[in-house]
Design a protein around this motif. Structure first.
Motif, short mmCIF file in Angstrom:
data_model
loop_
_atom_site.label_atom_id
_atom_site.label_comp_id
_atom_site.label_asym_id
_atom_site.label_seq_id
_atom_site.Cartn_x
_atom_site.Cartn_y
_atom_site.Cartn_z
N VAL A 15 0.87 -1.17 0.00
CA VAL A 15 0.00 0.00 0.00
C VAL A 15 0.91 1.22 0.00
CG1 VAL A 15 -1.71 1.30 1.33
CG2 VAL A 15 -1.87 -1.21 1.18
N VAL A 16 0.70 2.11 -0.96
CA VAL A 16 1.52 3.31 -1.06
C VAL A 16 0.72 4.40 -1.75
CG1 VAL A 16 2.62 2.53 -3.21
CG2 VAL A 16 3.74 4.28 -1.83
N GLY A 17 0.78 5.62 -1.21
CA GLY A 17 0.09 6.74 -1.83
C GLY A 17 -0.75 7.51 -0.84
N VAL A 18 -1.21 8.68 -1.31
CA VAL A 18 -1.95 9.58 -0.43
C VAL A 18 -3.45 9.60 -0.70
CG1 VAL A 18 0.04 11.08 -0.04
CG2 VAL A 18 -1.50 11.56 -1.95
N PHE A 19 -3.87 9.17 -1.87
CA PHE A 19 -5.28 9.21 -2.19
C PHE A 19 -6.03 8.06 -1.50
CE2 PHE A 19 -3.22 11.15 -5.96
CZ PHE A 19 -3.71 12.43 -5.78
N TRP A 21 -8.21 5.94 -2.54
CA TRP A 21 -8.23 4.67 -3.28
C TRP A 21 -6.88 3.96 -3.20
CZ3 TRP A 21 -4.92 3.50 -7.21
CH2 TRP A 21 -4.27 4.56 -7.85
N GLU A 22 -5.79 4.72 -3.05
CA GLU A 22 -4.46 4.11 -2.95
C GLU A 22 -4.26 3.39 -1.62
OE1 GLU A 22 -1.22 6.48 -5.45
OE2 GLU A 22 -2.23 7.77 -3.97
N ARG A 23 -5.00 3.78 -0.61
CA ARG A 23 -4.88 3.16 0.70
C ARG A 23 -5.65 1.84 0.77
NH1 ARG A 23 -0.53 4.74 2.04
NH2 ARG A 23 -0.91 3.90 4.09
N GLU A 24 -6.39 1.52 -0.31
CA GLU A 24 -7.21 0.31 -0.34
C GLU A 24 -6.68 -0.77 -1.28
OE1 GLU A 24 -11.22 1.52 -1.20
OE2 GLU A 24 -11.23 2.99 0.43
N VAL A 25 -5.59 -0.48 -2.01
CA VAL A 25 -5.03 -1.44 -2.96
C VAL A 25 -3.52 -1.52 -2.76
CG1 VAL A 25 -6.84 -0.97 -4.68
CG2 VAL A 25 -4.68 0.31 -4.77
N LYS A 66 6.24 -3.32 3.16
CA LYS A 66 4.88 -3.87 3.30
C LYS A 66 4.27 -3.48 4.63
CE LYS A 66 4.82 -7.73 0.13
NZ LYS A 66 4.55 -9.16 -0.05
N GLY A 67 5.06 -3.51 5.69
CA GLY A 67 4.56 -3.15 7.01
C GLY A 67 4.35 -1.65 7.17
N LEU A 68 5.18 -0.87 6.52
CA LEU A 68 5.13 0.58 6.66
C LEU A 68 3.93 1.21 5.94
CD1 LEU A 68 6.68 3.06 7.75
CD2 LEU A 68 7.92 3.11 5.57
N LYS A 69 3.62 0.71 4.75
CA LYS A 69 2.54 1.26 3.94
C LYS A 69 2.65 2.78 3.84
CE LYS A 69 -0.53 -2.48 5.26
NZ LYS A 69 -1.77 -2.89 5.91
N PRO A 70 3.75 3.27 3.28
CA PRO A 70 3.99 4.72 3.29
C PRO A 70 3.03 5.49 2.40
CG PRO A 70 5.57 3.64 1.86
CD PRO A 70 4.79 2.55 2.53
N LYS A 71 2.71 6.69 2.84
CA LYS A 71 1.96 7.60 1.97
C LYS A 71 2.92 8.21 0.94
CE LYS A 71 -1.56 8.77 5.35
NZ LYS A 71 -2.11 9.80 6.23
N LEU A 72 4.09 8.59 1.41
CA LEU A 72 5.08 9.25 0.55
C LEU A 72 6.27 8.34 0.30
CD1 LEU A 72 5.20 12.82 2.15
CD2 LEU A 72 3.85 12.05 0.17
#
Length: 118
Positions: A15-19, A21-25, A66-72
Motif C-alpha cells: 500500500v503506497v500513496g496519499v489518495f 483509493w491508494e490506501r485500499e489497494v 509492506k509493514g510501513l505502507k507509506p503515503k510518501l
C-alpha cells in the motif's frame, strides 16, 4: 573504501500513496539499493558468511515497506535506509524508490536518497 553491494529492480507490492483509493489497494514499488560494503574480505575468503547477505537485505526491504505502507516515497526511503543501516551494519547506502505508472506520461516517478558516510 569504494566497494558496494547492489540490489536492483526489487519489486515490492505494498500500500503506497496519499489518495483514498491508494490506501485500499497494493501497488508495485521498485527498489534499487547500493550499499557500502568491504568486499575484500569475502573476495579473499570465498565464504558467504563474510559477505553482505543480499537475500536477507531483500527480504527485510520487502517486510519493511509492506509493514510501513507509506503515503510518501520519501518516508518509505527514509525508514528503509534507517532499518537497513541499523540491522545490517551498513555505513553508507543509496536507496531509490520508484512508483511505476504514477504519472501516465512517465515510466515511473521516484526518489533517491543517500545516508551515512562512505
Amino acid at each position: 573504501m569504494a566497494d558496494s553491494v547492489l540490489i536492483e529492480g526489487l519489486v515490492v507490492e505494498t500500500v503506497v500513496g496519499v489518495f483514498d483509493w491508494e490506501r485500499e489497494v497494493t501497488q508495485a514499488l521498485v527498489v534499487d539499493l547500493e550499499m557500502a560494503w568491504d568486499n575484500r574480505i569475502p573476495g579473499a575468503s570465498d565464504d558467504v558468511a563474510d559477505a553482505l547477505d543480499y537475500a536477507a537485505v531483500s527480504e527485510r526491504t520487502e517486510q519493511c515497506l509492506k509493514g510501513l505502507k507509506p503515503k510518501l516515497l520519501e518516508h518509505g526511503a527514509e525508514v528503509l535506509a534507517e532499518v537497513l543501516r541499523r540491522e545490517f551494519g551498513i555505513g553508507w547506502l543509496r536507496v531509490t524508490l520508484r512508483k511505476p505508472g504514477a504519472v501516465p506520461a512517465a515510466r515511473s516517478v521516484g526518489v533517491c536518497i543517500e545516508r551515512g558516510g562512505r
